[in-house]
Write an enzyme that holds these catalytic residues in place. Structure first.
Site, PDB file in Angstrom:
ATOM      1  N   CYS B  57       0.836  -1.208   0.000  1.00 58.81           N
ATOM      2  CA  CYS B  57       0.000   0.000   0.000  1.00 58.81           C
ATOM      3  C   CYS B  57       0.873   1.261   0.000  1.00 58.81           C
ATOM      4  CB  CYS B  57      -0.969  -0.060   1.174  1.00 58.81           C
ATOM      5  SG  CYS B  57      -2.376   1.037   0.983  1.00 58.81           S
ATOM      6  N   HIS B 165      -3.627  -5.728   0.774  1.00 57.08           N
ATOM      7  CA  HIS B 165      -2.975  -6.014   2.059  1.00 57.08           C
ATOM      8  C   HIS B 165      -2.956  -7.509   2.382  1.00 57.08           C
ATOM      9  CE1 HIS B 165      -2.575  -1.897   3.665  1.00 57.08           C
ATOM     10  NE2 HIS B 165      -3.590  -1.645   2.861  1.00 57.08           N
ATOM     11  N   GLU B 167      -1.192  -8.868   4.627  1.00 56.30           N
ATOM     12  CA  GLU B 167      -1.059  -9.002   6.094  1.00 56.30           C
ATOM     13  C   GLU B 167      -2.411  -8.886   6.800  1.00 56.30           C
ATOM     14  OE1 GLU B 167      -0.740  -6.295   4.514  1.00 56.30           O
ATOM     15  OE2 GLU B 167      -1.147  -4.546   5.778  1.00 56.30           O
TER      16      GLU B 167
END
Lengths: 86, 191
Positions: B57, B165, B167
């Site tokens: 990002c 994302h 994660e």
């Protein structure tokens, strides 16, 4: 004899390159159309920066501004810039 | 954890992760000011030495602003901040970051960005395609990215930048587990 420092003012215009879609400009253009404004072909939105440079020579000051444009103020991948003495 | 004002990366570092979020208010352009922060010259040296870097990002935006990765990320075509899960398709599973995925596998990664529209000129795009450097593509291109691109690799494939994302997709109760194998892949490569 030491040359006297002067303050030069520049304006830098940064615009998205023509091949990059500018959705903000398009939205503004659409608003013109919705409000009955005719004859507007296209709208592009950009940024203006005003820089005051402390320097003893206009050309040196301009070169410094150009270098800041290349290095930080504009991203050459998507933008182009113009420098104006204000 | 290293901060933007630090100037060194520890000697034995295997992987640098530039996380998402916002940096310096994202003034001027997203990631542009962060790209000039003190830590970035150490990160550039780490890249030149062949270190692994993952930019997620805002981290991806910073990597393009430092020219570690080509192209730029600009305002979403619909001018909105988009925060939702997106289907992402694996384009190249033959890298250290993606070895546990399969080509054309569909993943579900959350996205959360306002400036995620990937742009690169035609010449740059052809180079990315030729060199097999597109990592992920969106199935339904939410932000208007050129060629649906969601993530790309550096020339040596040791740097990955992506807007979604992974994660946030490592637990079945929050966001799913699609992202887990990205981290497992890179851990496997460095251990």
């Amino acid at each position: 004899m030491k040359e006297e420092l002067k303050i030069y003012t520049f304006k830098v215009e940064v615009m998205l390159r023509t091949e990059v879609l500018d959705p903000q400009g398009e939205t503004i253009n659409q608003t013109f159309k919705n409000n009955g404004v005719k004859n507007v072909l296209n709208v592009r939105q950009g940024k203006i920066f005003e820089l005051k440079i402390n320097c003893n020579n206009l050309e040196v000051a301009r070169k410094e501004v150009e270098s800041m444009c290349r290095d930080i103020l504009a991203n050459p991948v998507i933008e182009e810039y113009k420098v104006f003495e204000a | 954890m290293l901060w933007h004002k630090e100037v060194n990366i520890p000697e034995n570092t295997d992987l640098v992760i530039l996380p998402g979020g916002f940096s310096y208010g994202d003034y001027l352009r997203c990631g542009a000011i962060a790209a000039k922060s003190p830590i970035m010259s150490a990160i550039n040296d780490f890249y030149l030495k062949g270190g692994f870097i993952l930019g997620i990002c805002n981290g991806f935006q910073i990597l393009t602003e430092t020219n570690i990765l080509p192209g730029a990320l600009i305002t979403n075509q619909n001018q909105k901040f988009i925060c939702k899960k997106e289907e992402i398709i694996v384009q190249n599973s033959n890298t250290d970051f993606t070895s546990l995925y399969k080509n054309n596998q569909t993943l579900s990664y959350p996205i959360a960005h306002h400036d995620g529209r990937y742009f690169i000129d035609q010449k740059g795009l052809s180079k990315l395609i030729e060199e097999d450097r597109i990592a992920f593509k969106y199935k339904n291109n939410p932000n208007g990215s050129i060629d649906n691109i969601a993530g790309i690799f550096s020339e040596n494939k040791r740097v990955l930048g992506l807007m979604p994302h992974p994660e946030r997709a490592i637990d079945k109760d929050i966001g799913g587990t699609s992202g887990k194998n990205l981290f497992k892949s890179i851990l496997q490569s460095i251990s």
